[in-house]
Design an enzyme around this catalytic site. Structure first.
Site, PDB file in Angstrom:
ATOM      1  N   GLU A  15       0.817  -1.218   0.000  1.00  0.00           N
ATOM      2  CA  GLU A  15       0.000   0.000   0.000  1.00  0.00           C
ATOM      3  C   GLU A  15       0.853   1.272   0.000  1.00  0.00           C
ATOM      4  O   GLU A  15       0.858   2.043   0.972  1.00  0.00           O
ATOM      5  CB  GLU A  15      -0.976  -0.003   1.179  1.00  0.00           C
ATOM      6  CG  GLU A  15      -2.031  -1.093   1.059  1.00  0.00           C
ATOM      7  CD  GLU A  15      -3.136  -0.988   2.104  1.00  0.00           C
ATOM      8  OE1 GLU A  15      -2.907  -0.367   3.164  1.00  0.00           O
ATOM      9  OE2 GLU A  15      -4.220  -1.545   1.878  1.00  0.00           O
ATOM     10  N   GLU A  58      -6.525  -7.898  -0.885  1.00  0.00           N
ATOM     11  CA  GLU A  58      -7.017  -8.022   0.493  1.00  0.00           C
ATOM     12  C   GLU A  58      -8.526  -7.805   0.445  1.00  0.00           C
ATOM     13  O   GLU A  58      -8.993  -6.719   0.105  1.00  0.00           O
ATOM     14  CB  GLU A  58      -6.369  -6.966   1.401  1.00  0.00           C
ATOM     15  CG  GLU A  58      -4.863  -7.124   1.517  1.00  0.00           C
ATOM     16  CD  GLU A  58      -4.225  -6.088   2.450  1.00  0.00           C
ATOM     17  OE1 GLU A  58      -4.952  -5.419   3.206  1.00  0.00           O
ATOM     18  OE2 GLU A  58      -2.992  -5.948   2.399  1.00  0.00           O
TER      19      GLU A  58
HETATM   20  C1  GLA Z   1      -4.207  -2.704   4.892  1.00  0.00           C
HETATM   21  C2  GLA Z   1      -2.889  -3.413   4.908  1.00  0.00           C
HETATM   22  C3  GLA Z   1      -2.907  -4.688   5.688  1.00  0.00           C
HETATM   23  C4  GLA Z   1      -3.702  -4.530   6.935  1.00  0.00           C
HETATM   24  C5  GLA Z   1      -5.089  -4.076   6.611  1.00  0.00           C
HETATM   25  C6  GLA Z   1      -5.968  -3.960   7.819  1.00  0.00           C
HETATM   26  O1  GLA Z   1      -4.998  -2.978   3.835  1.00  0.00           O
HETATM   27  O2  GLA Z   1      -2.375  -3.660   3.629  1.00  0.00           O
HETATM   28  O3  GLA Z   1      -1.583  -5.027   6.015  1.00  0.00           O
HETATM   29  O4  GLA Z   1      -3.063  -3.614   7.754  1.00  0.00           O
HETATM   30  O5  GLA Z   1      -5.005  -2.820   6.016  1.00  0.00           O
HETATM   31  O6  GLA Z   1      -5.595  -2.938   8.697  1.00  0.00           O
END
Ligand code: GLA
Ligand code: ZN
Length: 657
Positions: free
Chosen positions: A142, A294
Site C-alpha cells: 500500500e 485483500e
Molecule cells: C491494509 C494493509 C494490511 C492490513 C489491513 C488492515 O490494507 O495492507 O496489512 O493492515 O489494512 O488494517
C-alpha cells in the site's frame, strides 16, 4: 482463477502450518500472499539472509497445491535499519523523526533505504526465482505513506523542479511567484510547501506530483530487479481504491496488473458504490482486469472493531468485485493474529483457528468462482459510458476546493451513483485518453484542464460524443494557475454557455432549482452556484431565487454531431441526478440491460462472444429483479423466468449470450 488468503506463517508455530495449508486446500484456495512485513525474519542482520523458514512454508503450501505471491518486505524497516541509518526514518513536518516500531515510515529519497530495499529485493528474487509455487510479487505494501520533509527530500524536490522547468524564469512563470514576492534566485532556495493552506498552489501541486514520483521510483527500482531475476513471475502491487495521494496511473505503469484492498463492511448495509467506483478506477489504471489482494474477511479495526460481515456478505462483497472486473480474490487474512496492532482485524478464522462460518462462506465462494472461471476468462466490464478520473484535479481541489464542500469524490459519486441506479457501468479513464469508444463521457470536477485536454473534449463532442461537465471545471491549467479566460474557457463552444460570475452558497442558504419543460429534475442548489448565461445552449433547469432568475443551472448544447451538458450547481437531491442521467443516456442512446431495483447492483462482463450479467443484492431482504427470461443462471444452473428472486446479499450471474 486464483482464490486464496493473505497468510502469515511467521505468526504461528511451524507445526500448525500443515493444518493451515490443508484447510486452505479444502476451501478451494490455490494462492496465498506471504512475507510483505517479514523483512527482519528474512534479513535478521544487515546482509545476513535467512530464507529457510519461508522455503519450508512454501513447501508445505505446495504440497497442498497452493501457489504464492511474495511481498518485497520494505513496508516495515527492521530495527537494525533505524539504528544504523537513522536518516532512513522519515522527518515529520515538525522536524522530528518518525519513531521506529510502526510501519510505512521510511524516507523514499534516503540513499541508504533505497540500497537496502534493492538488496533485500535482489536476495529474495535470487533465492525464490525457481521455487516452483512462487508465481509473482507484490511490491512493498500500500504505497502512499509517509510524506517526508527531510533535507534530502527537499534537495530532490529542487532537482526534480529543475529537471521539469529548466530555468528559474520558467519556474517563476509556472508558479506565478510574482505574487507575495515569492521569486527565488537559486534552486536551493525552493522550500517544501509544508502549509497547504498558505503556500503557493503551483508549488503545492508540484510537491504532490514529486511525492508521487518518489514512490513510483522506489517501486521501479524493485521492479527492475524482479523482472531481471524472475522473468517467469508477475509483478503487482496492492492499491487502495480511491486513495489518491499518489498518481495511481503512474504507479500502475510498471506492473503487469493491479490489485487492490477492499474493506467495505462498516455501518449499516447499503449499496457499496464506493467499492464499485474504486474497482472501476482500479480497472482503469491499466484498462485491464485486476485482483483483490485483500478482501474483507471479518470485522476490522485496530483499537475497536467494526461489525461482522453478516451471513452472505463475504460472498456478496467478493462478487461485487468480480462483477467490476476482479479476476483474483484473496481474503485478508487467513487467521486473526493473537498479537500486535491488528489483533482485532479479523480473518476468516478467529483467534482459535477453527474453520467456522466465515471460512465456510469464503470456501463456498471459492468453489463457485472456480466453476465460473472458464466463462469469466477473456471477459471484462463492457460499457458505453466513461468517466474521467484525474489526480491533478483531486490535488488542486484539496489545496483549494473553491467552495468549502467541493470534494472530488463526492462530486464524482453524484453522477456515478445515479448511473449505477440506472444500471449503467462506468469505465474510469485518465484525462487525455481516447474517448472515441464511448457514447457518453462524464467529467465531474475536472478542475485542472490543460488546453490539449479541453480541445480533445470539445472535439469528442463535435464528432458525436455526449459530454457532461460541471461547476469548477477548467478553472486551472496544469501548473495550477487560473486560466485567464471566461469560464468554461475552451469548452465554451461545446457547452454553449458563458459563466461571468459565480458564488459559494454558505450553509443555511439554499436556492431552488426549477426544471424547464422536457426535464424532470427539480431540486435545491447548495454549496455553489454558477451564474450560467446560455450562448446557444438550451436551459434544462434554472434558479428560483430572485438574484439568479436570469441564469441557468443546468444546460444542454448541441455542438457538431454531439451534445454538451453543463451542471452549474451542486444539487442536494439524488433524484436530480437520476433525471440528469436519464436525459444524458437518452441523448447518447445508451440502454442498460435492466434498471435494477433499489439496493441491487448490476454489471455486464463481456468478451469471447459471451455476455454475463451480474446481479448483486446489497439489501438485507430478499429482492426480486425483472430479468431477461430463458437464460441460464450460472450459479444455480437454472433457466431464468421473467423474474429472479435474489436472497438477502444474494448474487446471480446470468449468461445473456
Ligand atoms: C491494509 C494493509 C494490511 C492490513 C489491513 C488492515 O490494507 O495492507 O496489512 O493492515 O489494512 O488494517
Ligand atoms: Zn526524506
Amino acid at each position: 482463477m486464483y482464490v486464496g488468503v493473505d497468510y502469515y506463517p511467521e505468526h504461528w508455530e511451524r507445526k500448525r502450518w500443515a493444518t493451515d495449508a490443508k484447510l486452505m486446500k479444502q476451501a478451494g484456495f490455490n494462492v496465498v500472499r506471504l512475507a510483505e512485513f517479514a523483512w527482519v525474519f528474512l534479513e535478521p542482520e544487515e546482509g545476513r539472509f535467512e530464507f529457510e523458514w519461508l522455503d519450508e512454508a512454501l513447501a508445505v503450501l505446495r504440497k497442498n497445491g497452493i501457489s504464492a505471491i511474495l511481498g518485497t518486505p520494505t513496508a516495515v524497516m527492521p530495527a537494525w535499519c533505524a539504528r544504523k541509518y537513522p536518516e532512513t526514518l522519515a522527518l515529520q513536518k515538525d522536524g522530528t523523526r518518525t519513531v521506529w516500531g510502526v510501519r510505512k515510515n521510511n524516507c523514499f529519497s534516503s540513499g541508504a533505504y533505497r540500497l537496502l530495499s534493492e538488496r533485500i529485493t535482489r536476495a529474495m528474487a535470487e533465492h525464490f526465482a525457481d521455487t516452483p509455487n512462487v508465481i509473482g510479487w507484490q511490491t512493498d505494501n500500500e504505497f502512499g505513506h509517509p510524506v517526508c520533509y527531510c533535507p534530502s527530500c527537499r534537495e530532490e524536490f529542487q532537482g526534480w523542479l529543475k529537471q521539469k522547468y529548466g530555468t528559474l524564469a520558467e519556474l517563476a512563470r509556472a508558479w506565478g511567484t510574482h505574487f507575495w514576492g515569492h521569486r527565488v534566485g537559486r534552486w536551493d532556495e525552493v522550500t517544501i510547501p509544508v502549509d497547504g493552506g498558505s503556500h503557493n498552489p503551483g508549488a503545492g501541486l508540484d510537491w504532490q506530483r514529486f511525492f508521487s514520483s518518489l514512490n513510483v521510483r522506489f517501486q521501479r527500482d524493485q521492479v527492475r530487479i524482479l523482472r531481471d531475476l524472475c522473468p517467469k513471475h508477475f509483478v503487482t502491487h496492492n492499491f487502495m481504491g480511491l486513495f489518491s495521494d499518489l498518481n495511481y496511473y503512474d504507479l500502475a505503469e510498471d506492473l503487469d496488473f493491479v490489485t487492490w484492498d477492499n474493506y467495505p463492511v462498516w455501518g449499516k448495509p447499503e449499496v457499496r458504490y464506493r467499492s464499485s467506483s474504486a474497482a472501476d478506477v482500479t480497472r482503469g489504471l491499466k484498462r485491464k482486469n485486476f485482483w483483490i489482494m485483500e478482501q474483507t474477511a471479518g470485522p476490522g479495526g485496530w483499537g475497536s472493531f467494526g461489525r461482522n460481515p453478516w451471513p452472505g456478505e463475504i460472498r456478496g462483497v467478493a462478487y461485487q468485485q468480480v462483477a467490476h472486473g476482479a479476476d483474483g480474490m484473496i481474503w485478508f487474512r487467513w487467521r486473526t493474529c493473537t498479537a500486535g496492532r491488528e489483533q482485532y482485524w479479523h480473518g476468516l478464522l478467529q483467534h482459535d483457528g477453527r474453520p467456522l462460518r466465515r471460512y465456510r462462506e469464503a470456501a463456498e465462494t471459492a468453489r463457485e468462482l472456480h466453476k465460473l472461471a472458464p466463462l469469466l476468462e477473456g471477459t471484462t466490464v463492457k460499457t458505453d459510458v466513461a468517466m474521467i478520473y484525474d489526480y491533478d484535479s483531486i490535488w488542486a481541489l484539496r489545496l483549494q476546493p473553491g467552495f468549502g464542500q467541493n470534494d472530488y469524490h463526492n462530486a464524482l459519486h453524484r453522477y456515478y451513483d445515479a448511473l449505477q441506479r440506472a444500471g449503467v457501468s462506468v469505465d474510469m479513464v485518465k484525462p487525455g485518453a481516447d474517448l472515441s469508444a464511448y457514447k457518453a463521457v462524464f467529467a465531474p470536477d475536472l478542475h485542472v484542464l490543460p488546453d490539449p485536454v479541453a480541445r480533445a473534449l470539445s472535439d469528442y463532442v463535435a464528432k458525436g460524443g455526449v459530454l457532461v461537465t460541471d461547476c469548477r471545471t477548467g478553472v486551472k491549467d496544469e501548473t495550477n494557475l487560473c486560466h485567464a479566460r471566461t469560464l468554461p474557457g475552451l469548452l465554451s463552444d461545446a457547452l454553449g454557455i458563458a459563466i461571468e460570475e459565480y458564488e459559494s452558497i454558505p450553509d443555511g442558504l439554499e436556492f431552488g432549482v426549477k426544471a424547464k419543460t422536457g426535464f424532470a429534475g427539480d431540486g435545491t442548489a447548495v454549496h455553489y452556484a454558477d451564474w450560467v448565461t446560455p450562448k446557444g445552449a438550451e436551459v434544462l433547469a434554472g434558479y428560483e431565487h430572485w438574484h439568479l432568475k436570469r441564469f441557468a443551472a443546468f444546460t444542454r448544447n448541441n455542438f457538431g454531431k454531439g451534445a454538451g451538458f453543463y451542471v452549474g450547481a451542486v444539487v442536494k437531491e439524488p433524484a436530480f441526478y437520476d433525471a440528469l442521467v436519464a436525459a444524458v443516456l437518452k441523448t447518447a442512446r445508451v440502454r442498460p440491460v435492466l434498471r435494477p431495483p433499489e439496493g441491487v447492483e448490476t454489471t455486464v462482463r463481456a468478451g469471447r462472444g459471451r455476455r454475463l450479467l451480474f446481479l448483486i443484492n446489497h439489501n438485507e431482504t430478499p429482492t426480486a429483479v425483472s430479468v431477461p427470461a430463458g437464460k441460464r443462471e450460472l450459479l444455480t444452473g437454472k433457466t431464468t423466468g421473467k423474474e429472479l428472486a435474489l436472497d438477502r446479499f444474494g448474487v446471480a450471474v446470468i449468461r445473456l449470450r
